[in-house]
Design a protein around this motif. Structure first.
Motif, PDB file in Angstrom:
ATOM      1  N   TYR A 133      42.415  37.903  84.217  1.00 58.03           N
ATOM      2  CA  TYR A 133      41.387  37.981  83.174  1.00 58.03           C
ATOM      3  C   TYR A 133      42.049  37.994  81.806  1.00 58.03           C
ATOM      4  N   HIS A 134      41.273  37.724  80.792  1.00 59.80           N
ATOM      5  CA  HIS A 134      41.793  37.810  79.428  1.00 59.80           C
ATOM      6  C   HIS A 134      40.656  38.148  78.480  1.00 59.80           C
TER       7      HIS A 134
ATOM      8  N   ASN B 218      38.643  33.397  74.680  1.00 61.51           N
ATOM      9  CA  ASN B 218      38.069  32.264  75.396  1.00 61.51           C
ATOM     10  C   ASN B 218      39.076  31.161  75.669  1.00 61.51           C
ATOM     11  N   ASP B 219      40.268  31.543  76.085  1.00 64.72           N
ATOM     12  CA  ASP B 219      41.251  30.550  76.508  1.00 64.72           C
ATOM     13  C   ASP B 219      41.229  30.494  78.040  1.00 64.72           C
ATOM     14  N   PRO B 220      40.544  29.480  78.613  1.00 63.96           N
ATOM     15  CA  PRO B 220      40.375  29.452  80.073  1.00 63.96           C
ATOM     16  C   PRO B 220      41.700  29.373  80.824  1.00 63.96           C
ATOM     17  N   SER B 221      42.770  28.891  80.153  1.00 63.90           N
ATOM     18  CA  SER B 221      44.047  28.785  80.859  1.00 63.90           C
ATOM     19  C   SER B 221      44.603  30.175  81.187  1.00 63.90           C
TER      20      SER B 221
ATOM     21  N   GLY C 122      42.697  32.637  82.351  1.00 64.28           N
ATOM     22  CA  GLY C 122      41.864  33.289  83.367  1.00 64.28           C
ATOM     23  C   GLY C 122      40.446  33.504  82.882  1.00 64.28           C
ATOM     24  N   THR C 123      39.697  34.313  83.638  1.00 63.47           N
ATOM     25  CA  THR C 123      38.296  34.587  83.340  1.00 63.47           C
ATOM     26  C   THR C 123      38.206  35.587  82.177  1.00 63.47           C
ATOM     27  N   PRO C 124      37.240  35.390  81.258  1.00 65.63           N
ATOM     28  CA  PRO C 124      37.087  36.395  80.191  1.00 65.63           C
ATOM     29  C   PRO C 124      36.735  37.767  80.779  1.00 65.63           C
TER      30      PRO C 124
END
Ligand SMILES: NC(=O)c1ccc[n+]([C@@H]2O[C@H](COP(=O)([O-])OP(=O)(O)OC[C@H]3O[C@@H](n4cnc5c(N)ncnc54)[C@H](O)[C@@H]3O)[C@@H](O)[C@H]2O)c1
Length: 450
Positions: free
Chosen positions: A67-68, A71-74, A76-78
């Motif tokens: 997760y992160h 909003n950088d999908p690389s 992982g999931t927000p």
């Protein structure tokens, strides 16, 4: 020896009682189980500066739930506080914080997640070593990370740990090995540590057997921490050679047979110990763990010459003489890993242990002084400084002192031999040439010498 207080504090009645009267409430720490594959059993949250991208790339090998914030999908999931899953592991890259004003990012990142951590969570902050930064304010900001990390480590509950890794230029390649250790239960009893990583060409080939093809010598391997180190190195694929004194022969041979290794009975203080050892290692050695150690405690006023001499001979002189001989004879291979078992007594000092603390501080000094000289041969040398570990050595400590030793740490308990063994096994890896000349405490963030 078992810690009955932990059992009591974790029973339904005990938990209510210790909470009501404000006694320490240590939890049962989660530890690495043989056969486990993924370092992180749960959600990993990644955030912060440029190294977060690198961590995001290797994260899929650490866990299947990354997760992160943002909003950088690389990456992982927000992750949304209060909605996302409880976090088992967190990595925050603070390496680009160069102004005092930017340090608020630490508060902004960590505050929302403090109430969303899983049981035994492992947190890591990444930075750049202040001594490598020319600009004074930037160096000061990176040094500030140390105070923040050590303090936040003390605020974690439920078996949580936190470390600060200063990542040197080119050392990014070795982040995976460090994170596999510091984000997993292998580092259950390590907290509040600051570790510097430097570039290292060697790499682990197979994470399920990171020591495959390596030969490892462990002194004092018949029992206690040494036996656990031998088991752990063998688990990780090393061919192990176990050494202990002749009276420990039976235990030593039994363990060596179980681990598919070899045994050497030898007093490391014998006048011809170095020659005997070299003769018994005709194919050379890659990993040397100087674990054999003794205590002969007395206040200095009552310290006999025999007590003083015995401790300095076993704990400090023998590792010096044997390592020098292994180097001079070429028995210790290039890319070798030397690990010295020190103690937090060697950092904090301890009443009644002038001899022991001198010997253990001497080992830390040995690692610091030898590291730059051994760099040319790509050999690393580090000290591991255990705090209170449950072994026969600590079972002999008087009850009140033993209880104090156990509780005076952020994790509120003693460690297990396995905890020290896991740290040694990590430092023994090919890629752990990234760490040298350092002392890694395995002490649950003991208040002693912190
Ligand atoms: N137990 C702790 O809490 C703790 C804390 C800090 C550091 N340490 C260090 O960790 C190491 C292991 O501690 P432990 O608690 O397992 O100790 P231990 O006493 O259980 O085991 C030490 C081993 O070293 C061997 N040994 C002693 N003298 C030797 C010699 N001259 N030649 C060869 N072998 C010799 C012993 O026979 C024994 O098997 C020691 O260096 C100790 O100082 C332990």
């Amino acid at each position: 020896m078992s810690d009955r207080y932990i059992d009591f504090a974790n029973s339904a009645f005990g938990h209510r009682l210790v909470s009501a009267i404000g006694l320490p409430s240590p939890v049962r720490l989660e530890r690495w189980q043989a056969g486990r594959l993924r370092p992180i059993d749960g959600a990993l949250l990644i955030g912060g500066g440029p190294l977060a991208q690198q961590v995001g790339e290797l994260a899929k090998r650490l866990t299947d739930a990354t997760y992160h914030y943002g909003n950088d999908p690389s990456l992982g999931t927000p992750w949304i506080p209060g909605h996302g899953p409880k976090l088992k592991a967190v990595v925050f890259d603070a390496s680009d914080l160069v102004h005092t004003d930017q340090l608020k990012q630490l508060r902004e990142f960590f505050q929302p997640l403090m109430k969303n951590l899983d049981h035994s969570p492992h947190l890591v902050i990444l930075g750049r070593a202040p001594e490598t930064i020319d600009q004074p304010f930037a160096a000061s900001a990176q040094r500030a990370l140390e105070g923040f990390s050590r303090s936040l480590a003390k605020e974690l509950r439920d078996g949580g740990t936190l470390q600060l890794l200063y990542v040197g230029a080119g050392a990014e390649e070795q982040l995976e090995g460090a994170l596999r250790f510091f984000l997993s239960p292998k580092s259950a009893f390590v907290s509040g540590q600051v570790v510097r990583l430097q570039a290292c060409a060697a790499q682990v080939q197979d994470w399920s057997r990171p020591l495959a093809g390596r030969k490892a010598l462990v002194t004092g391997a018949a029992r206690g921490i040494g036996a656990s180190i031998a088991e752990t190195l063998a688990r990780d694929g090393a061919d192990v050679v176990l050494l202990d004194v002749p009276p420990a022969k039976a235990d030593l041979e039994a363990l060596a047979a179980r681990l598919g290794g070899r045994s050497i009975t030898l007093d490391i203080c014998a006048a011809d110990a170095a020659e005997q050892l070299i003769e018994q290692l005709p194919d050379g050695i890659d990993i040397v763990v100087h674990n054999a150690g003794i205590t002969r405690d007395k206040t200095l006023a009552n310290m006999t010459p025999e007590f003083w001499d015995a401790v300095l001979a076993v704990n400090l002189n023998a590792p010096q003489v044997l390592t020098q001989a292994l180097l001079d004879s070429g028995t210790l291979h290039d890319e070798g890993r030397v690990i010295l078992l020190a103690s937090i007594s060697g950092i904090a000092g301890n009443r009644g242990q002038t001899n022991y603390a001198a010997s253990k501080a001497g080992l830390i000094g040995l690692a610091q002084a030898w590291a730059p000289l051994l760099q040319q041969r790509t050999i690393s040398i580090n000290a591991v400084a255990p705090g209170f570990i449950e072994t026969q050595m600590t079972a002999h400590i008087p009850f009140a002192l033993r209880e104090a030793g156990r509780r005076m740490s952020s994790l509120g308990q003693g460690g297990l031999p396995q905890d020290v063994a896991e740290a040694v096994a990590w430092l023994a890896q090919p890629g752990s040439g990234a760490v040298t000349g350092q002392a890694l405490r395995v002490c649950g963030q003991s208040v002693l010498g912190a």
